[in-house]
Design an enzyme around this catalytic site. Structure first.
Site, mmCIF file in Angstrom:
data_model
loop_
_atom_site.group_PDB
_atom_site.id
_atom_site.type_symbol
_atom_site.label_atom_id
_atom_site.label_comp_id
_atom_site.label_asym_id
_atom_site.label_seq_id
_atom_site.Cartn_x
_atom_site.Cartn_y
_atom_site.Cartn_z
ATOM 1 N N ILE A 1 -38.021 9.894 -16.869
ATOM 2 C CA ILE A 1 -38.733 11.177 -16.946
ATOM 3 C C ILE A 1 -37.830 12.214 -17.622
ATOM 4 O O ILE A 1 -38.290 13.027 -18.437
ATOM 5 C CB ILE A 1 -39.172 11.637 -15.536
ATOM 6 C CG1 ILE A 1 -39.999 10.533 -14.866
ATOM 7 C CG2 ILE A 1 -39.984 12.924 -15.620
ATOM 8 C CD1 ILE A 1 -40.257 10.738 -13.379
ATOM 9 N N ASP B 1 -25.358 12.891 -17.528
ATOM 10 C CA ASP B 1 -25.894 11.613 -17.011
ATOM 11 C C ASP B 1 -24.727 10.642 -16.882
ATOM 12 O O ASP B 1 -23.906 10.527 -17.794
ATOM 13 C CB ASP B 1 -26.945 11.075 -17.989
ATOM 14 C CG ASP B 1 -27.854 10.033 -17.356
ATOM 15 O OD1 ASP B 1 -29.082 10.247 -17.351
ATOM 16 O OD2 ASP B 1 -27.338 8.994 -16.869
ATOM 17 N N ASN B 2 -24.652 9.934 -15.763
ATOM 18 C CA ASN B 2 -23.533 8.979 -15.610
ATOM 19 C C ASN B 2 -23.862 7.610 -16.202
ATOM 20 O O ASN B 2 -23.038 6.694 -16.161
ATOM 21 C CB ASN B 2 -23.106 8.864 -14.143
ATOM 22 C CG ASN B 2 -24.218 8.350 -13.251
ATOM 23 O OD1 ASN B 2 -25.236 7.845 -13.730
ATOM 24 N ND2 ASN B 2 -24.035 8.478 -11.946
ATOM 25 N N TYR C 1 -35.152 7.165 0.843
ATOM 26 C CA TYR C 1 -35.338 7.813 -0.460
ATOM 27 C C TYR C 1 -36.123 9.120 -0.297
ATOM 28 O O TYR C 1 -35.683 10.186 -0.731
ATOM 29 C CB TYR C 1 -36.075 6.866 -1.422
ATOM 30 C CG TYR C 1 -36.580 7.564 -2.654
ATOM 31 C CD1 TYR C 1 -35.681 8.039 -3.605
ATOM 32 C CD2 TYR C 1 -37.953 7.778 -2.861
ATOM 33 C CE1 TYR C 1 -36.144 8.712 -4.732
ATOM 34 C CE2 TYR C 1 -38.403 8.444 -3.986
ATOM 35 C CZ TYR C 1 -37.499 8.907 -4.916
ATOM 36 O OH TYR C 1 -37.953 9.583 -6.022
ATOM 37 N N LYS D 1 -34.721 13.204 -0.649
ATOM 38 C CA LYS D 1 -35.312 14.228 -1.526
ATOM 39 C C LYS D 1 -35.792 15.425 -0.713
ATOM 40 O O LYS D 1 -35.629 16.577 -1.135
ATOM 41 C CB LYS D 1 -36.484 13.617 -2.300
ATOM 42 C CG LYS D 1 -36.078 12.612 -3.349
ATOM 43 C CD LYS D 1 -35.557 13.327 -4.573
ATOM 44 C CE LYS D 1 -35.255 12.380 -5.712
ATOM 45 N NZ LYS D 1 -34.928 13.080 -6.951
ATOM 46 N N LEU E 1 -45.482 -0.892 -10.929
ATOM 47 C CA LEU E 1 -46.657 -1.735 -11.175
ATOM 48 C C LEU E 1 -46.965 -1.919 -12.667
ATOM 49 O O LEU E 1 -47.099 -3.059 -13.122
ATOM 50 C CB LEU E 1 -47.869 -1.139 -10.445
ATOM 51 C CG LEU E 1 -49.154 -1.919 -10.638
ATOM 52 C CD1 LEU E 1 -49.056 -3.299 -9.994
ATOM 53 C CD2 LEU E 1 -50.353 -1.150 -10.068
ATOM 54 N N ARG F 1 -53.285 4.726 -5.993
ATOM 55 C CA ARG F 1 -52.246 5.680 -6.373
ATOM 56 C C ARG F 1 -52.784 6.632 -7.437
ATOM 57 O O ARG F 1 -53.793 6.364 -8.089
ATOM 58 C CB ARG F 1 -51.023 4.946 -6.960
ATOM 59 C CG ARG F 1 -50.263 4.103 -5.947
ATOM 60 C CD ARG F 1 -49.494 4.967 -4.969
ATOM 61 N NE ARG F 1 -48.742 4.178 -4.007
ATOM 62 C CZ ARG F 1 -49.236 3.698 -2.861
ATOM 63 N NH1 ARG F 1 -50.502 3.897 -2.541
ATOM 64 N NH2 ARG F 1 -48.476 3.028 -2.025
HETATM 65 N N1 UDP Z 1 -47.481 -2.883 -6.538
HETATM 66 C C1 UDP Z 1 -47.913 -4.201 -6.516
HETATM 67 N N2 UDP Z 1 -47.107 -5.147 -7.057
HETATM 68 C C2 UDP Z 1 -45.897 -4.865 -7.644
HETATM 69 C C3 UDP Z 1 -45.478 -3.514 -7.682
HETATM 70 C C4 UDP Z 1 -46.290 -2.552 -7.115
HETATM 71 O O1 UDP Z 1 -48.994 -4.510 -6.000
HETATM 72 O O2 UDP Z 1 -45.199 -5.790 -8.100
HETATM 73 C C5 UDP Z 1 -48.339 -1.844 -5.955
HETATM 74 C C6 UDP Z 1 -47.674 -1.081 -4.832
HETATM 75 O O3 UDP Z 1 -47.980 -1.689 -3.589
HETATM 76 C C7 UDP Z 1 -48.313 0.299 -4.971
HETATM 77 C C8 UDP Z 1 -48.640 0.416 -6.458
HETATM 78 O O4 UDP Z 1 -48.588 -0.911 -6.967
HETATM 79 O O5 UDP Z 1 -49.524 0.355 -4.263
HETATM 80 C C9 UDP Z 1 -47.652 1.272 -7.199
HETATM 81 O O6 UDP Z 1 -46.359 0.824 -6.893
HETATM 82 P P1 UDP Z 1 -45.089 1.336 -7.677
HETATM 83 O O7 UDP Z 1 -43.907 0.561 -7.171
HETATM 84 O O8 UDP Z 1 -45.350 1.299 -9.134
HETATM 85 O O9 UDP Z 1 -44.967 2.864 -7.259
HETATM 86 P P2 UDP Z 1 -44.921 3.548 -5.805
HETATM 87 O O10 UDP Z 1 -46.332 3.916 -5.467
HETATM 88 O O11 UDP Z 1 -44.325 2.566 -4.848
HETATM 89 O O12 UDP Z 1 -44.075 4.751 -6.028
#
Ligand code: UDP
Length: 334
Positions: free
Chosen positions: A15, A34-35, A145, A149, A194, A225
């Site tokens: 980002i 940035d490291n 995490y 934050k 994802l 999401r």
């Molecule tokens: N997800 C999934 N398989 C994967 C990675 C993510 O089904 O290999 C799902 C995860 O459960 C969530 C959505 O995809 O509902 C988005 O996940 P991501 O890790 O991209 O972002 P997050 O919502 O965890 O910040």
């Protein structure tokens, strides 16, 4: 605009690099700190940006940078962001995400720099009690995490009271997509998100995508999401910087589209965009994943005059595919 100098920590990350590029286009003089633990030199594509390799907790380095430049503001991206790792190694997250920025804030205070834009996250809310999520929703993060934050948000509140630091904490929902021209993009190692994983499965780089859970109380049983394009996140940082430069008060804003999309829908769209089948495996829920997260982005509209220009997840997947289907395969050199 603008000639103003801005310090961007973590500006070589996903980002951060999209934001640095936008700031340079808008005429800011950008110093990136940035490291390079997760960032990439190649992600800084505007020659006018200066990269300084170092840590946010390095007081000597920060003092030199603040002496050399008259920063009007700081945008702080630098952080670790692997939720699962934060559970197994919480101290790494509290050290890097919560403790290290204290030095940055102290140096800002020493130099009278009072504008801070902070990368926060919807993970500060925890399990939603009410949807869509508004900024006044309770903040009960479930992962270290999210807690790391949220603690910074609290610290910023206290600094506002103590020495008038004005901050905009931007609570990102699911950052996704890549630059429209395909020049920069998402390059995480390891990748856990994802959309890039779905596209890696299309390319045969991983055997399949595992869908984490099919028994959520959603229409198709998979998690929902709010996917927000990384270039929209960049424009929100610009809006936040301008808000503070204009004497604006401290704010906390969700950055999302307000549109909820399920994991299955993402896979369907990826098949349409790529014209290829996504190999899928159905697995168990991932611990700590809420079933449904969607932003109410109204506050950012009202207070920053910002809203996402793209609400259709197709554009996130199209740009991510454009980035990943180049000869470099979605990886910066080096
Ligand atoms: N997800 C999934 N398989 C994967 C990675 C993510 O089904 O290999 C799902 C995860 O459960 C969530 C959505 O995809 O509902 C988005 O996940 P991501 O890790 O991209 O972002 P997050 O919502 O965890 O910040």
């Amino acid at each position: 605009m603008s000639g103003e100098s801005v310090l961007v920590t973590g500006g070589a990350g996903y980002i951060g690099s999209h934001t640095v590029r936008l700031l340079c286009e808008e005429g800011y003089h950008v110093i990136v700190l940035d490291n390079l633990v997760y960032g990439h030199v190649g992600a800084i594509v505007d020659d006018s940006a200066e990269l300084v390799v170092g840590d946010v907790g390095d007081r000597e380095l920060l003092t030199r940078l603040f002496t050399e430049h008259n920063f009007t503001g700081v945008i702080h991206f630098a952080a670790y962001a692997y939720v699962g790792e934060s559970v197994t190694n919480p101290l790494k997250y509290y050290r890097n995400n919560t403790a290290e920025p204290l030095t940055l804030l102290e140096v800002m205070s020493d130099f009278g720099c009072k504008s801070f834009v902070f990368s926060s996250t919807c993970a500060t809310y925890g399990e939603p009690e009410k949807l869509p999520l508004t900024e006044d929703h309770s903040q009960k993060p479930v992962s270290p995490y999210g807690k790391s934050k949220l603690m910074v948000e609290w610290i910023l509140d206290d600094c506002d009271v103590a020495w008038d630091l004005k901050s905009v904490a931007l609570r990102y929902f699911n950052a996704s997509g890549c630059s429209t021209d395909g020049l920069i993009g998402e390059d995480h190692s390891p990748e856990t998100h994802l959309i890039p994983l779905v596209l890696q499965a299309v390319k045969g780089e991983i055997p399949e995508i595992t869908v984490f859970g099919t028994d959520y109380p959603t229409d198709d049983g998979t998690c929902i999401r709010d996917y927000i394009h990384v270039e929209d996140l960049a424009t929100a940082h610009l809006a936040a910087l301008r808000h503070l430069a204009g004497g604006g008060d401290s704010l906390r804003c969700n950055l999302g589209t307000g549109v909820g999309i399920s994991v299955k829908q993402i896979i369907d769209i990826a098949e349409e965009v790529t014209g290829q089948k996504v190999p899928v495996k159905y697995g168990d829920r991932r611990p700590g994943d809420p079933g449904h997260l969607v932003a109410d982005p109204g506050n950012a509209k009202k207070l920053l005059d910002w809203e996402a220009s793209r609400k259709d997840p197709r554009s996130m997947i199209e740009t991510a595919w454009k980035w990943m289907s180049q000869p470099h395969g979605g990886h910066f050199p080096g």
